[in-house]
Design a protein around this motif. Structure first.
Motif, PDB file in Angstrom:
ATOM      1  N   ARG A 143      23.023 -42.247-114.361  1.00  0.00           N
ATOM      2  CA  ARG A 143      22.553 -40.851-114.363  1.00  0.00           C
ATOM      3  C   ARG A 143      21.110 -40.758-114.858  1.00  0.00           C
ATOM      4  NH1 ARG A 143      24.282 -36.898-118.605  1.00  0.00           N
ATOM      5  NH2 ARG A 143      22.040 -36.695-118.865  1.00  0.00           N
ATOM      6  N   LEU A 144      20.814 -41.503-115.918  1.00  0.00           N
ATOM      7  CA  LEU A 144      19.451 -41.516-116.468  1.00  0.00           C
ATOM      8  C   LEU A 144      18.445 -42.012-115.434  1.00  0.00           C
ATOM      9  CD1 LEU A 144      19.737 -42.937-120.116  1.00  0.00           C
ATOM     10  CD2 LEU A 144      19.250 -40.603-119.454  1.00  0.00           C
ATOM     11  N   GLU A 147      17.977 -39.464-112.600  1.00  0.00           N
ATOM     12  CA  GLU A 147      17.124 -38.352-113.043  1.00  0.00           C
ATOM     13  C   GLU A 147      15.653 -38.772-113.036  1.00  0.00           C
ATOM     14  OE1 GLU A 147      18.499 -36.999-116.851  1.00  0.00           O
ATOM     15  OE2 GLU A 147      20.243 -35.981-116.000  1.00  0.00           O
ATOM     16  N   CYS A 148      15.432 -39.980-113.514  1.00  0.00           N
ATOM     17  CA  CYS A 148      14.077 -40.537-113.582  1.00  0.00           C
ATOM     18  C   CYS A 148      13.484 -40.669-112.170  1.00  0.00           C
ATOM     19  CB  CYS A 148      14.138 -41.885-114.275  1.00  0.00           C
ATOM     20  SG  CYS A 148      12.543 -42.569-114.682  1.00  0.00           S
ATOM     21  N   ALA A 150      14.496 -39.054-109.463  1.00  0.00           N
ATOM     22  CA  ALA A 150      14.354 -37.712-108.873  1.00  0.00           C
ATOM     23  C   ALA A 150      13.053 -37.062-109.340  1.00  0.00           C
ATOM     24  CB  ALA A 150      15.544 -36.851-109.249  1.00  0.00           C
ATOM     25  N   ARG A 151      12.746 -37.236-110.630  1.00  0.00           N
ATOM     26  CA  ARG A 151      11.503 -36.682-111.188  1.00  0.00           C
ATOM     27  C   ARG A 151      10.288 -37.331-110.538  1.00  0.00           C
ATOM     28  NH1 ARG A 151      14.013 -36.439-116.276  1.00  0.00           N
ATOM     29  NH2 ARG A 151      13.174 -38.478-116.857  1.00  0.00           N
ATOM     30  N   GLN A 186      21.518 -36.848-102.830  1.00  0.00           N
ATOM     31  CA  GLN A 186      22.073 -37.458-104.052  1.00  0.00           C
ATOM     32  C   GLN A 186      22.625 -38.855-103.767  1.00  0.00           C
ATOM     33  OE1 GLN A 186      22.492 -36.525-107.479  1.00  0.00           O
ATOM     34  NE2 GLN A 186      20.840 -35.144-106.909  1.00  0.00           N
TER      35      GLN A 186
END
Lengths: 252, 246
Positions: A143-144, A147-148, A150-151, A186
């Motif tokens: 998940r981390l 997120e990284c 995606a950013r 996703q």
């Protein structure tokens, strides 16, 4: 030759090889049973599997100490989720090894009046909990990283040139294609992150394979000997791979 | 704690511990065998001993490769005697491991119709040859150390002082023999790795000698020697500076 010497010098490496052989015997036993092979051959394979299992129990006699040491190291991690998952996982592994040691003592006749079934169930319970925590850790890491990623993509990608084309949220039928696109995004992100992080991918695969073993033995999700054998073998091969190539091992 | 983790994480460390346990069980069995009240305990100890033995056999499955690799390395040694002794010892150990693997495969039912006794004796023969070669190497190293010491001026003074210090002993013992023993003792004291390796190999020698019927002792002596040898093995493994080089 040199890599073999380095590999076989580690006791965990040999234990993994024996584990792979044990589950290969489990799988072979199932295949022979399905194929209706001779009873004598099936007995030999079963005997070999039992021998491997008992030897592995012997090899794991000092592992509780190692698991406790690992738990002590994990306590000092800065990330609270990782700290919780890894510390509790290592403590469960220590308990699993302790139960395994008691089982070994029972099997060799040191403890004569031992309820082996009860201790085996107890051992698998600790093993299952350790695996659940390891999988939780894998999902958290995933998940981390997602997120990284995606950013990173958001900063790289230009803003949409057609803001008017965004569909209104109040229409349920109109929301379906958006959901589908989002899901596909996703999924693409998930695959990209996993393939760009082989240690995480291997650890996730290994733990996913391993979890079927205690689930089957505890009767929570019975899958059968063949499937357990295949999962155990796959997990052992992945584990051997992380030992041969240490960079494939998930840290911490 | 850290030392224990480091020690048990290595294959050889665990093997030495299992070997020590196996011989400790064998020794305890021999001591308690005559006591009828301890029959139950003896049976348990025999089970543990058999389990340790089987585990060690499985654990040694890849050792033939290790021995061949060690023989390859020892062939490159400049000293002819060391080269011969160590290469022969490692080749013998490889053959011993091979016989051991066949015996293991037979015990788990993978190989049938083999003469276990014959293979066991063959295995012991190779093991004995390996030990003899290792002992030859030890004696050669000791001899070199003695000669090195004998040439040393300071040491010669120390030796003559030792002989003159105890004239009543010198009368009983042949002075040359006393000097030689002093030389030997001092050489081994300054090189504990050689002393430990010699002790380990001498202790190990009783096992195959007894099995092959060359010099028969009893299970107690063999177990006791095996236990001493294993303890020395653990010591040299835990403290690498006590391990003999080359």
């Amino acid at each position: 030759m040199d890599s073999w010497l380095r590999f076989s010098a580690q006791s965990q490496a040999k234990e993994r090889l024996v584990r792979a052989a044990q589950y290969a015997c489990t799988l072979l036993g199932y295949t022979l049973q399905k194929g209706g092979a001779a009873a004598e051959l099936r007995r030999t394979v079963s005997q070999l599997e039992a021998h491997m299992s008992l030897t592995r129990k012997l090899l794991r006699l000092g592992n509780s100490v190692e698991a406790l040491e690992a738990a002590k190291r994990a306590i000092h991690l800065s990330d609270s989720v990782l700290r919780l998952c890894l510390t509790v996982s290592h403590l469960n592994r220590a308990m699993y090894f302790a139960c395994d040691n008691v089982l070994w003592a029972g099997k060799t006749g040191l403890i004569s009046k031992l309820d082996q079934q009860k201790w085996s169930q107890r051992s698998f319970r600790y093993y299952l909990f350790a695996l659940i925590l390891n999988l939780t850790r894998d999902v958290y890491e995933l998940r981390l990283l997602m997120e990284c990623e995606a950013r990173y993509r958001a900063t790289k990608a230009p803003p949409s040139p057609y803001p008017s084309t965004t569909l209104p949220n109040n229409s349920p039928t109109a929301a379906l294609p958006v959901m589908s696109v989002r899901l596909r995004k996703q999924l693409h992100l998930f695959v990209t992150v996993l393939f760009s992080n082989p240690p995480l991918l291997l650890d996730l695969l290994k733990n996913s394979c391993d979890i079927f073993i205690p689930l089957d033995r505890l009767g929570i999700y019975p899958t059968g000997t063949g499937f357990v054998g295949a999962c155990g073998l796959a997990s052992s091969v992945l584990s051997i791979l992380t030992m041969v190539h240490p960079w494939l091992k998930l840290k911490p | 704690m850290d030392t224990v983790v480091k020690f048990t994480s290595q294959t050889q460390g665990k093997v030495h511990v299992f070997r020590a346990t196996q011989f400790a069980c064998a020794l305890s069995t021999h001591v308690l065998k005559s006591n009828p009240d301890r029959r139950d305990l003896v049976a348990k100890l025999q089970d543990v001993e058999a389990n340790m033995n089987a585990g060690r056999k499985l654990f040694r499955l890849g050792n033939t490769i290790n021995s061949i690799e060690a023989a390859n390395r020892s062939m490159q040694l400049s000293d002819r005697v060391l080269c011969l002794c160590l290469t022969a010892a490692n080749v013998s150990r490889a053959l011993y491991s091979l016989c051991d693997n066949v015996l293991w495969a037979s015990s788990v039912g993978l190989i049938r119709d083999i003469n276990k006794e014959c293979w066991s004796l063959q295995s012991s023969r190779y093991y004995l040859l390996s030990l003899i070669m290792n002992l030859t190497r030890d004696f050669y190293v000791v001899l070199q150390l003695i000669m090195q010491r004998a040439r040393d001026k300071h040491f010669r003074q120390k030796m003559s002082q030792h002989v003159s210090e105890s004239p009543e002993v010198a009368e009983v013992v042949i002075p040359q023999l006393d000097a030689l023993l002093f030389l030997l003792f001092e050489s081994l004291k300054s090189h504990p790795s050689v002393a430990l390796d010699t002790l380990k190999n001498i202790c190990d020698l009783f096992g195959p000698l007894n099995k092959l019927g060359i010099y028969q002792t009893n299970a107690g002596v063999v177990a006791c020697c095996g236990l001493i040898s294993s303890m020395v093995g653990i010591l040299t493994f835990a403290k690498p500076n006590l391990n003999i080089n080359t």
